[in-house]
Write an enzyme that holds these catalytic residues in place. Structure first.
Site, mmCIF file in Angstrom:
data_model
loop_
_atom_site.group_PDB
_atom_site.id
_atom_site.type_symbol
_atom_site.label_atom_id
_atom_site.label_comp_id
_atom_site.label_asym_id
_atom_site.label_seq_id
_atom_site.Cartn_x
_atom_site.Cartn_y
_atom_site.Cartn_z
ATOM 1 N N VAL A 156 0.843 -1.195 0.000
ATOM 2 C CA VAL A 156 0.000 0.000 0.000
ATOM 3 C C VAL A 156 0.883 1.252 0.000
ATOM 4 O O VAL A 156 1.015 1.944 -1.009
ATOM 5 C CB VAL A 156 -0.967 0.012 1.210
ATOM 6 N N CYS A 157 1.535 1.503 1.115
ATOM 7 C CA CYS A 157 2.229 2.782 1.280
ATOM 8 C C CYS A 157 3.399 2.909 0.309
ATOM 9 O O CYS A 157 3.651 3.981 -0.225
ATOM 10 C CB CYS A 157 2.689 2.915 2.722
ATOM 11 N N VAL A 158 4.125 1.826 0.080
ATOM 12 C CA VAL A 158 5.248 1.867 -0.856
ATOM 13 C C VAL A 158 4.748 1.783 -2.297
ATOM 14 O O VAL A 158 5.109 2.597 -3.148
ATOM 15 C CB VAL A 158 6.242 0.716 -0.566
#
Lengths: 205, 205, 205, 205, 205, 205, 205, 205
Positions: free
Chosen positions: D115-117
């Site tokens: 998600v964040c990466v």
């Protein structure tokens, strides 16, 4: 086997052949897991002021010197360089150092688990000690060797344990003086625990 | 279980059915790990001049001949071809060969761990021997079978061990005459150790 | 990507930083598996008379010397000690040695996979070579790093391969002159194959 | 995909949601392995003076604050607290901070990988950047999620990499000024390498 | 890559070196998993009347004969004994047999994945075929070699697949004539499916 | 491949053969991990009001009915019982249902990954859709089959993804209306996240 | 624990709840490995004419019927359908059937290992029997449960064993009448062994 | 060790430090597997009306509160907040609560296995109780720590068990009043079993 606990008054620590060369052969855990456990145990020895005996084998040879973190953390512990004995218990100076601690419960860790740890542990059992083998603060060449070493030691009455359990059993109660020290050690070497601390800190501040 | 050590005077080695066909069924370790351990153990037997008994099952049939490295390293060890007995202890010639060694501590390895090793080990325990099962110099079909075999043998008093621990216990002190031999064997069959030696060699030269 | 094969006339081998210190950090395979693959590849280079370039980094420092088996097997291969360049392709002597081989297909192996192998491989692709990265004759710190290194190289057009596939592609036909040599190499370094040979030998004799 | 290298002049680091709460959900690596990789990457950012942008999500809520080691090591890096955007690229302040670095190569790490990466990486690719996702300095809930995230990013042209490869590519030559710093970082966070250093130190002294 | 399906009219099966000796070297899957997949694929070839070409290498030598289940299930398939070519595509008789099938989609399986399967697959791609490599009905020496072989083939446009997916794509609709046959094959070689069938049978009766 | 995001306005969900019988064959993840992922995805479909099409194969036969949690959560989604087509895309009613959603991005999950998911995904790609295969909300017989299925789909342009990444990409910003719903779903089906929430709740109260 | 062997005259087999529904929950081994072991054990029971007692739980309910291979191989063995007792030893008919065998050594297998096998095994030990738990011909929900079940049983004196070791111990000597039968069973259910047989057959013919 | 069974009249449950912070450190199982086992055990305690004692450590600090599912399911069980004692047995209120249950068989679970569970279990053994440690409804930092904790407890006579075996032993006969409750619990927390139930339901309706 009755549950007679480890305390700061009845236990000593034996660190056997945690050398920089031998440590690079450890593959029963990842190297970061092995090193964080060794460091945790060594800091426990300091925090609880447990008498500690360190020994090396072929430290001027291919096994290389003791891990720097050990010597830095415990600069005053007796360090016995064995000239050739594989089982440290065969070295009179080592045994004398152990006896001098006056403790009857021995917490043993080292490299490799099935030789350096197991031989000392089995000899100490024979000599009448109550022996704890710290499996995660020890290391060996692969998982199979670890499993076999644990089975052999457990069969002979050596108690398998891990470094954090040693710390918790010695601490007994978080309100005892060493509580804050132990908190820091666990926060650093059980990293999920450090995350919990940091989260909590954020709430309080 | 008291810690009564393996020595070069009290121990014999039994190699059971390390045949080329059976060895290709070994999957509880990788084949290179299995073979390097077997070879290490066989070289120990030679270096320490331990009386050794080799046996095979159906060596003219689908199990195929003994691993060449065994026969080449120990050309004079008695080799008992069993005509049908699965448990080598049921073969009179094999038991006679074992008795002839005059040793009361038996270091057993073979393929498969749960049959060829376990049966001999359990029979030898019953016959009054002190028995060590070398798990990494043995092999079987998968990890589960290995785990169950170790549990069954440990429950019956067989001591689980690995080849390098056998070598270290027999050597006892690196200054004993066999020290250099053992160093070479370990350097070759515990390859991380060979790397340490080669690094050290480079420093000295 | 068309299938333009490796042949004994179009390929060269690059061995990057297979040093005794670095090799003890390899944990994406067991050490015996890593070493047997490296040795297999080096013997292939000799058997097929492939031009080979060897290079080291900090060989007088903590990375330690080249694996002895490499130097012993290929005593005449150029050996470039890099004074500091991490990517061997940044070293003019190394690139000159590669160019001197006159080959346009490069078979690269080394330690570590994601640095020493990947950097050379990516640079060689950029320089117009067709590059094969031999993953099992290379090594790195854990399985995750290996997976990421393979993904990065494959994305850039480097062909992932293993040492035995290199041997088979070069041999092409068992009836070619190097057939017996290759048989011995595979028999020794793919040990299950050695067992098949020994079984077959027993039948014929 | 041409091999256009990371340099200390063309690269910036983006650290996305390495928070103490989220970090305790990481199970695609052991926690010690994850934390040592994150710390290694952060120290690289400092040693190479790479412009770095840090961002958090719900840092006053259940995700908890940024890992202390990040803030302590990079006290002056811009830290963007996102009020709600999951993909940091949707936050204007974050994108402005990235643009302000003036770098076209982005080294991204964070929790969670998929998600964040991945979201930042895919958005940055779309915006014309060359993007490297540092998989071991990132973390997620299990190995399967990691594998899928790497596959998705690689398919879109994001380059998968690991923290030590980032360091080596930036250093390029050990004789460059940052060489000693990098040596210390690698010695501490690739612990087998620290052991090699300590062994070598012992020889020289 | 457009999705142009496998059908019973456009596909042929190539079985490369599934010999009893080589099969005992398979360790990327357990032997029961490997064998059940091979058998499943062979039965599919029969049930769907797919033209099939079988080939062996050194079948009179250490690789031993073709797996009996293959010959028994497909007694009339052409069987090409290669005198020395490692890549079956180098054998004119083999290629002629493939061409004679008149099919442009080739389903390839064999031992080992990275040599016998990959070489044929890459050559067939070059020759203009659409190629599917059946990874679970193939086998090799360890998981790493399998992963590298899949990566190399996928990079070159070979489609990785598994035996049950081949069966499902060929069947297309359970109401087609071969439906019952496929049900039996899946029930026997995907054993959880056989359990579902037996459960359902119990309800109906 | 440009990063064109999933939104609540451009995406539909296809659930293929998540039946109680087939689900008991899933072994590429543990059953609790598989089921929690499926449930998470289904709840996302509801929370984001994504048009969803459900289909089953042999639901009156050995594959058994659709997982109860799916029908209970999405009682109004069209449910297409296929009379025999293995690839749901071969069923006109299914395709019509998909077309009726008016969406061009399809989020596909099902059992098994390499058949039911892969066939639909490949057909949808061919029909011009942008396709996401949710690997953790799908399942198959073992890890190898999963790996091969992901490789085949990725090669054809299908985007591999996991259920939580789908949720995060659709949510985009925690402040969007569905934020609280998503929080509950993640708290329940990414259980470490539920623990973070409960911890935070304790602080606030 | 003395080694008092299993023989064809002192042993009986108990098969507990090997039902088609329950078998699909087995995940401590792959399903092919589990099923091949169960089938091997059942064929041993037939080949050695061991008295066998089969029992089921809720066979008309969700656990589904006994595995067809069991009923087909042993059509005359008593089959006790328990109306509700979880521990088969609580069912008088089952215990009576066991007593009627007149054997004092019980070979127990079933699903699940920690309930159906462990409860019977512990009860039989209490009733004075010598009990062997066949771990690979049993199954349970994951590896952890298996490990715990083996530990609990071993602690209580139950002997852990595997199906092939049972066969070998009963056979004792390959020249005993059942030798050829056992050869066939092992050839089929230890597939590497079948490959050895087939290779050998090829030599002889 | 005689098999004296757990019954609803002789057993109590002790839940030690299943807190939301500590639970996020569990990595010897996946988090979904851990949580489903804990929930299963807690529901058993309710269904069988077993006296239960809950305790926490530093619940107002970084370990965070008890898992909500525990408090919701057992709202009336005594909950002892320990002010500092690591071993709950050192807290008089806890021991008094245990004694008040009047039961001599204690079913213990908690986080972490080697500290919170092992210390209570060993102390209870010493105090004369019969102790069962529920390993899957407990959790710790990695698999090695779990293995060592089980070995230490088993050596001291603690019986290792899993939650479903506890449920089955207490239920004894499916016809006992709690049968339907247990069915629901197992259906929900052994998900493969829930699938069997749902399949069967479909047949009957």
């Amino acid at each position: 086997m009755s549950y007679d606990r480890l305390t700061i008054d009845n236990a000593a620590v034996l660190l056997v052949d945690h050398q920089t060369g031998l440590s690079n052969g450890v593959q029963d855990q990842s190297v970061p897991e092995y090193l964080t456990a060794v460091t945790g145990l060594v800091k426990l020895a300091k925090a609880f002021k447990l008498p500690t005996v360190i020994t090396t084998s072929a430290a001027d040879g291919p096994n290389w010197p003791i891990l720097p973190i050990i010597r830095q953390t415990l600069p005053d512990a007796p360090l016995v360089h064995r000239p050739g004995e594989i089982n440290a218990w065969d070295n009179a100076e080592f045994v004398a150092s152990v006896e001098k601690t006056g403790r009857k419960k021995l917490i043993v860790a080292g490299v490799s688990t099935e030789v350096c740890v197991a031989f000392v542990a089995l000899s100490a059992i024979k000599a009448g000690y109550d022996v704890y083998a710290v499996i995660d603060a020890s290391g060996t060449w692969n998982k199979l060797v670890q499993e076999v070493a644990v089975a052999r030691m457990a069969q002979a009455g050596v108690k398998p344990i891990t470094w954090a359990a040693v710390g918790a059993e010695l601490q007994a109660d978080w309100r005892n003086p060493s509580g804050q020290d132990l908190g820091h050690i666990m926060g650093e070497h059980l990293p999920f625990y450090g995350n919990l601390f940091a989260s909590f800190q954020a709430v309080k501040s």
